[in-house]
Design a protein around this motif. Structure first.
Motif, PDB file in Angstrom:
ATOM      1  N   VAL A 197      11.647  19.803   4.768  1.00 45.96           N
ATOM      2  CA  VAL A 197      10.557  18.932   5.194  1.00 45.96           C
ATOM      3  C   VAL A 197       9.347  19.358   4.385  1.00 45.96           C
ATOM      4  CG1 VAL A 197       9.051  18.238   7.105  1.00 45.96           C
ATOM      5  CG2 VAL A 197      11.483  18.685   7.517  1.00 45.96           C
ATOM      6  N   SER A 198       8.704  18.405   3.702  1.00 44.09           N
ATOM      7  CA  SER A 198       7.530  18.762   2.905  1.00 44.09           C
ATOM      8  C   SER A 198       6.531  17.618   2.889  1.00 44.09           C
ATOM      9  CB  SER A 198       7.941  19.142   1.472  1.00 44.09           C
ATOM     10  OG  SER A 198       8.591  18.067   0.838  1.00 44.09           O
ATOM     11  N   SER A 199       5.303  17.957   2.533  1.00 44.86           N
ATOM     12  CA  SER A 199       4.235  16.966   2.401  1.00 44.86           C
ATOM     13  C   SER A 199       3.192  17.518   1.440  1.00 44.86           C
ATOM     14  CB  SER A 199       3.610  16.649   3.756  1.00 44.86           C
ATOM     15  OG  SER A 199       3.034  17.817   4.315  1.00 44.86           O
ATOM     16  N   GLY A 200       2.404  16.612   0.894  1.00 47.35           N
ATOM     17  CA  GLY A 200       1.381  17.062  -0.031  1.00 47.35           C
ATOM     18  C   GLY A 200       0.586  15.910  -0.597  1.00 47.35           C
ATOM     19  N   PHE A 201      -0.214  16.218  -1.598  1.00 45.60           N
ATOM     20  CA  PHE A 201      -1.012  15.178  -2.241  1.00 45.60           C
ATOM     21  C   PHE A 201      -1.222  15.511  -3.700  1.00 45.60           C
ATOM     22  CE2 PHE A 201      -4.098  18.237  -0.786  1.00 45.60           C
ATOM     23  CZ  PHE A 201      -5.109  18.221  -1.728  1.00 45.60           C
ATOM     24  N   HIS A 202      -1.554  14.478  -4.457  1.00 46.74           N
ATOM     25  CA  HIS A 202      -1.861  14.605  -5.870  1.00 46.74           C
ATOM     26  C   HIS A 202      -3.372  14.489  -5.994  1.00 46.74           C
ATOM     27  CE1 HIS A 202      -1.655  13.109 -10.208  1.00 46.74           C
ATOM     28  NE2 HIS A 202      -1.258  14.359 -10.203  1.00 46.74           N
ATOM     29  N   LEU A 247      21.963  15.976  -2.735  1.00 44.87           N
ATOM     30  CA  LEU A 247      20.684  15.712  -2.082  1.00 44.87           C
ATOM     31  C   LEU A 247      20.627  14.284  -1.572  1.00 44.87           C
ATOM     32  CD1 LEU A 247      17.717  16.565  -1.485  1.00 44.87           C
ATOM     33  CD2 LEU A 247      17.151  15.652  -3.736  1.00 44.87           C
ATOM     34  N   SER A 248      20.278  14.135  -0.308  1.00 41.70           N
ATOM     35  CA  SER A 248      20.021  12.829   0.285  1.00 41.70           C
ATOM     36  C   SER A 248      18.777  12.952   1.139  1.00 41.70           C
ATOM     37  CB  SER A 248      21.194  12.374   1.162  1.00 41.70           C
ATOM     38  OG  SER A 248      22.344  12.169   0.377  1.00 41.70           O
ATOM     39  N   GLY A 249      18.009  11.879   1.228  1.00 42.68           N
ATOM     40  CA  GLY A 249      16.832  11.932   2.065  1.00 42.68           C
ATOM     41  C   GLY A 249      15.850  10.816   1.801  1.00 42.68           C
ATOM     42  N   ILE A 250      14.688  10.960   2.414  1.00 40.73           N
ATOM     43  CA  ILE A 250      13.648   9.936   2.376  1.00 40.73           C
ATOM     44  C   ILE A 250      12.333  10.570   1.940  1.00 40.73           C
ATOM     45  CG2 ILE A 250      12.314   8.313   3.772  1.00 40.73           C
ATOM     46  CD1 ILE A 250      14.796   8.078   5.567  1.00 40.73           C
ATOM     47  N   VAL A 251      11.637   9.873   1.049  1.00 39.31           N
ATOM     48  CA  VAL A 251      10.292  10.265   0.617  1.00 39.31           C
ATOM     49  C   VAL A 251       9.373   9.076   0.883  1.00 39.31           C
ATOM     50  CG1 VAL A 251       8.833  11.000  -1.314  1.00 39.31           C
ATOM     51  CG2 VAL A 251      11.232  11.741  -1.215  1.00 39.31           C
ATOM     52  N   TYR A 252       8.260   9.313   1.557  1.00 39.54           N
ATOM     53  CA  TYR A 252       7.237   8.283   1.757  1.00 39.54           C
ATOM     54  C   TYR A 252       6.076   8.571   0.815  1.00 39.54           C
ATOM     55  CZ  TYR A 252       9.656   6.983   6.044  1.00 39.54           C
ATOM     56  OH  TYR A 252      10.599   6.565   6.943  1.00 39.54           O
ATOM     57  N   LEU A 253       5.611   7.550   0.118  1.00 42.41           N
ATOM     58  CA  LEU A 253       4.454   7.664  -0.777  1.00 42.41           C
ATOM     59  C   LEU A 253       3.341   6.783  -0.236  1.00 42.41           C
ATOM     60  CD1 LEU A 253       6.495   7.419  -4.028  1.00 42.41           C
ATOM     61  CD2 LEU A 253       5.102   9.373  -3.381  1.00 42.41           C
ATOM     62  N   MET A 255      -0.670  10.631  -1.464  1.00 43.56           N
ATOM     63  CA  MET A 255      -0.056  11.589  -0.549  1.00 43.56           C
ATOM     64  C   MET A 255       1.425  11.273  -0.407  1.00 43.56           C
ATOM     65  SD  MET A 255      -3.142  11.688   2.209  1.00 43.56           S
ATOM     66  CE  MET A 255      -2.637  13.176   3.046  1.00 43.56           C
ATOM     67  N   PHE A 256       2.210  12.272   0.026  1.00 35.49           N
ATOM     68  CA  PHE A 256       3.634  12.054   0.268  1.00 35.49           C
ATOM     69  C   PHE A 256       4.102  12.889   1.450  1.00 35.49           C
ATOM     70  CE2 PHE A 256       4.433  16.162  -1.429  1.00 35.49           C
ATOM     71  CZ  PHE A 256       5.734  16.506  -1.071  1.00 35.49           C
ATOM     72  N   THR A 257       5.165  12.447   2.090  1.00 38.37           N
ATOM     73  CA  THR A 257       5.909  13.235   3.070  1.00 38.37           C
ATOM     74  C   THR A 257       7.384  13.013   2.772  1.00 38.37           C
ATOM     75  OG1 THR A 257       5.945  11.440   4.705  1.00 38.37           O
ATOM     76  CG2 THR A 257       4.157  13.032   4.887  1.00 38.37           C
ATOM     77  N   SER A 258       8.206  13.993   3.090  1.00 40.90           N
ATOM     78  CA  SER A 258       9.643  13.833   2.848  1.00 40.90           C
ATOM     79  C   SER A 258      10.461  14.641   3.833  1.00 40.90           C
ATOM     80  CB  SER A 258       9.995  14.266   1.423  1.00 40.90           C
ATOM     81  OG  SER A 258       9.857  15.660   1.280  1.00 40.90           O
ATOM     82  N   HIS A 259      11.667  14.185   4.051  1.00 37.49           N
ATOM     83  CA  HIS A 259      12.671  14.976   4.769  1.00 37.49           C
ATOM     84  C   HIS A 259      13.998  14.710   4.087  1.00 37.49           C
ATOM     85  CE1 HIS A 259      12.049  11.223   7.028  1.00 37.49           C
ATOM     86  NE2 HIS A 259      13.350  11.234   7.249  1.00 37.49           N
ATOM     87  N   THR A 260      14.624  15.792   3.642  1.00 42.19           N
ATOM     88  CA  THR A 260      15.841  15.696   2.851  1.00 42.19           C
ATOM     89  C   THR A 260      16.840  16.761   3.284  1.00 42.19           C
ATOM     90  OG1 THR A 260      14.991  17.202   1.150  1.00 42.19           O
ATOM     91  CG2 THR A 260      14.588  14.849   0.830  1.00 42.19           C
ATOM     92  N   LEU A 310       0.831  -1.201   0.000  1.00 40.49           N
ATOM     93  CA  LEU A 310       0.000   0.000   0.000  1.00 40.49           C
ATOM     94  C   LEU A 310       0.870   1.258   0.000  1.00 40.49           C
ATOM     95  CD1 LEU A 310      -2.848   1.181   0.176  1.00 40.49           C
ATOM     96  CD2 LEU A 310      -2.673   0.992   2.663  1.00 40.49           C
ATOM     97  N   ASN A 311       1.947   1.247   0.798  1.00 43.39           N
ATOM     98  CA  ASN A 311       2.800   2.420   0.970  1.00 43.39           C
ATOM     99  C   ASN A 311       4.250   2.084   0.645  1.00 43.39           C
ATOM    100  OD1 ASN A 311       0.574   3.946   2.007  1.00 43.39           O
ATOM    101  ND2 ASN A 311       0.805   2.808   3.914  1.00 43.39           N
ATOM    102  N   TYR A 312       5.034   3.130   0.325  1.00 45.58           N
ATOM    103  CA  TYR A 312       6.404   2.939  -0.143  1.00 45.58           C
ATOM    104  C   TYR A 312       7.349   3.937   0.521  1.00 45.58           C
ATOM    105  CZ  TYR A 312       4.182   0.088  -3.625  1.00 45.58           C
ATOM    106  OH  TYR A 312       3.458  -0.892  -4.232  1.00 45.58           O
ATOM    107  N   LYS A 313       8.598   3.500   0.685  1.00 44.60           N
ATOM    108  CA  LYS A 313       9.665   4.355   1.211  1.00 44.60           C
ATOM    109  C   LYS A 313      10.738   4.452   0.141  1.00 44.60           C
ATOM    110  CE  LYS A 313      13.055   4.697   4.951  1.00 44.60           C
ATOM    111  NZ  LYS A 313      13.507   4.090   6.222  1.00 44.60           N
ATOM    112  N   LEU A 314      11.115   5.660  -0.203  1.00 47.08           N
ATOM    113  CA  LEU A 314      12.123   5.927  -1.216  1.00 47.08           C
ATOM    114  C   LEU A 314      13.304   6.617  -0.543  1.00 47.08           C
ATOM    115  CD1 LEU A 314      12.865   6.103  -4.245  1.00 47.08           C
ATOM    116  CD2 LEU A 314      11.702   8.301  -4.261  1.00 47.08           C
TER     117      LEU A 314
END
Length: 182
Positions: free
Chosen positions: A145-150, A116-122, A132-137, A46-50
């Protein structure tokens, strides 16, 4: 107290599975865009970590954005909403503005120190609902730090990363994990 290797092995019960399963990994290449392989997202998770590491661009600093993708085609509609903030090395705070044609999730520079290094959750990218997504890079001397949705209810199978401009990537790696539901 120190443990021997046999004690450590005995302390972990058999049958435990990792909460993260590696789906794909590799280099971001040297193009102006980078896309995950088609079918990276599936009904299995259901969810992913990048995880991105040491992503660099050819010249100057570049804001990195992400677009959702299905069957090899990016969704370029103005349907991305994001918010967040950056903090530079001197502690100066700045709010991130919304960029309607893709999610802004960090900035990359040309050197290892500004890469750039970091993590994005989808969240739920493969379901026909808002993704939706959240990230910290950290990159380009900025913590982000950001978050949002499509705002499009489509089941996506991949995404594309691109710079806000036509700056080519020169280095960087990625790892995409599926998050196992408990």
């Amino acid at each position: 107290m120190a443990y021997t290797s046999s004690q450590v092995v005995q302390a972990v019960p058999t049958g435990i599975q990792s909460a993260l399963v590696l789906i794909s990994a590799g280099s971001v290449g040297t193009s102006t865009t980078f896309s995950l392989p088609t079918a990276s997202f599936s009904a299995t998770y259901l969810n992913y970590k990048l995880v991105f590491d040491n992503v660099r661009v050819a010249t100057g600093a570049q804001n990195m954005l992400m677009r959702m993708r299905v069957s090899g085609t990016d969704n370029t509609a103005s349907s991305y909403t994001a918010t967040g903030f950056t903090v530079d090395s001197s502690g100066t705070y700045a709010a991130l503005g919304n960029n309607a044609d893709g999610w802004r999730w960090g900035g990359a520079g040309t050197t290892e120190q500004t890469s750039l290094s970091g993590i994005v959750y989808l969240y739920s990218p493969n379901l026909a609902q808002h993704t939706m997504f959240t990230s910290h890079t950290y990159g380009g001397s900025l913590g982000t730090v950001s978050s949002g949705f499509h705002q499009v209810s489509t089941a996506y199978d991949s995404f594309t990363i691109y710079g806000h401009g036509s700056n080519a990537f020169t280095a960087g790696t990625y790892r995409l994990y599926g998050m196992v539901d408990a």
